[in-house]
Scaffold this motif. Structure first.
Motif, short mmCIF file in Angstrom:
data_model
loop_
_atom_site.label_atom_id
_atom_site.label_comp_id
_atom_site.label_asym_id
_atom_site.label_seq_id
_atom_site.Cartn_x
_atom_site.Cartn_y
_atom_site.Cartn_z
N GLU A 1 2.98 -54.11 48.72
CA GLU A 1 3.59 -53.25 47.71
C GLU A 1 4.82 -53.94 47.13
O GLU A 1 5.56 -54.60 47.85
CB GLU A 1 4.01 -51.91 48.31
CG GLU A 1 2.83 -51.09 48.74
CD GLU A 1 3.22 -49.79 49.42
OE1 GLU A 1 2.40 -48.88 49.37
OE2 GLU A 1 4.33 -49.71 49.99
N ILE A 2 5.00 -53.75 45.84
CA ILE A 2 6.19 -54.24 45.14
C ILE A 2 7.00 -53.01 44.76
O ILE A 2 6.46 -52.06 44.18
CB ILE A 2 5.79 -55.03 43.88
CG1 ILE A 2 4.93 -56.24 44.26
CG2 ILE A 2 7.04 -55.43 43.09
CD1 ILE A 2 4.29 -56.92 43.07
N ARG B 1 -3.45 -56.12 36.05
CA ARG B 1 -3.51 -54.82 35.37
C ARG B 1 -3.10 -53.76 36.40
O ARG B 1 -3.20 -53.99 37.60
CB ARG B 1 -4.93 -54.55 34.87
CG ARG B 1 -5.39 -55.58 33.84
CD ARG B 1 -6.84 -55.36 33.41
NE ARG B 1 -7.79 -55.23 34.50
CZ ARG B 1 -8.32 -56.23 35.22
NH1 ARG B 1 -7.96 -57.48 34.97
NH2 ARG B 1 -9.18 -56.00 36.20
N PHE B 2 -2.68 -52.60 35.92
CA PHE B 2 -2.17 -51.57 36.81
C PHE B 2 -2.82 -50.23 36.48
O PHE B 2 -2.87 -49.83 35.32
CB PHE B 2 -0.64 -51.45 36.66
CG PHE B 2 0.05 -52.74 37.00
CD1 PHE B 2 0.46 -52.99 38.30
CD2 PHE B 2 0.26 -53.71 36.03
CE1 PHE B 2 1.07 -54.19 38.62
CE2 PHE B 2 0.87 -54.92 36.35
CZ PHE B 2 1.28 -55.15 37.65
N ILE C 1 -2.82 -52.33 41.85
CA ILE C 1 -2.90 -53.59 41.12
C ILE C 1 -4.36 -54.03 41.06
O ILE C 1 -5.08 -53.99 42.06
CB ILE C 1 -2.04 -54.67 41.80
CG1 ILE C 1 -0.58 -54.21 41.86
CG2 ILE C 1 -2.17 -56.01 41.06
CD1 ILE C 1 0.33 -55.11 42.68
N GLU C 2 -4.77 -54.46 39.87
CA GLU C 2 -6.12 -54.95 39.65
C GLU C 2 -6.03 -56.32 39.00
O GLU C 2 -5.06 -56.63 38.33
CB GLU C 2 -6.89 -54.00 38.72
CG GLU C 2 -6.96 -52.58 39.22
CD GLU C 2 -7.53 -51.62 38.20
OE1 GLU C 2 -7.59 -51.96 36.99
OE2 GLU C 2 -7.91 -50.51 38.60
N GLY C 3 -7.05 -57.13 39.21
CA GLY C 3 -7.08 -58.44 38.57
C GLY C 3 -7.68 -59.48 39.47
O GLY C 3 -8.20 -59.16 40.55
N PRO C 4 -7.61 -60.74 39.05
CA PRO C 4 -8.20 -61.83 39.84
C PRO C 4 -7.67 -61.86 41.27
O PRO C 4 -6.47 -61.75 41.50
CB PRO C 4 -7.77 -63.09 39.08
CG PRO C 4 -7.40 -62.62 37.71
CD PRO C 4 -6.93 -61.21 37.86
N THR D 1 -5.49 -55.89 48.46
CA THR D 1 -5.10 -54.78 47.61
C THR D 1 -3.59 -54.78 47.48
O THR D 1 -2.88 -55.29 48.35
CB THR D 1 -5.58 -53.42 48.16
OG1 THR D 1 -4.97 -53.19 49.43
CG2 THR D 1 -7.09 -53.38 48.29
N GLY D 2 -3.10 -54.23 46.39
CA GLY D 2 -1.66 -54.19 46.17
C GLY D 2 -1.26 -52.98 45.36
O GLY D 2 -2.08 -52.37 44.67
#
Length: 128
Positions: free
Chosen positions: A5-6, A25-26, A40-43, A51-52
């Motif tokens: 997590e950020i 992407r979020f 969080i989505e993406g490469p 996962t994030g």
């Protein structure tokens, strides 16, 4: 499954920073609107077991320039120097300039404008 997590005081600013830096992407997480939690989505996410999340910080942000304030996330990028330059031009601050690490790659770290340090690395190609 690994998850990170950020934490950010300004979630919109952090989304723009990480979206631009890594192409992420979020997606707002249903039921977590009050804390502005975004998945969080993406490469490299989900399909690779990672996962994030990005969420509004609970409490004050660490002082800029303070020592590392938690775990340092490091993500692979195609061109460490180019992404480092982008980060500094888009709200980031220097934490560790691009440096070659023999047998590993070229790596750098930046502050993200939200009190977090994030790393990037362009691995050296393995030659047979």
């Amino acid at each position: 499954m690994p998850h990170f997590e950020i934490h950010a005081n300004d979630v919109a600013r952090a989304r723009a920073f990480y979206g631009g830096l890594f192409g992420w992407r979020f997606a707002p997480m249903p039921g977590a609107e009050e804390m502005e939690y975004h998945l969080i989505e993406g490469p490299g996410f989900a399909e690779d077991g990672l996962t994030g999340g990005l969420m509004r910080r609970i409490g004050p942000a660490p002082e800029a320039g303070a020592p590392v304030r938690g775990g340092t996330m490091t993500f692979e990028v195609a061109d460490c120097d180019e992404r480092y330059t982008w980060a500094l031009a888009n709200g980031g601050a220097e934490a560790l300039p691009p440096t070659d690490y023999p047998g590993v790659g070229r790596a750098a770290c930046v502050e993200d404008g939200e009190g977090n340090i994030v790393g990037m690395i362009s691995p050296f190609e393995v030659r047979a």
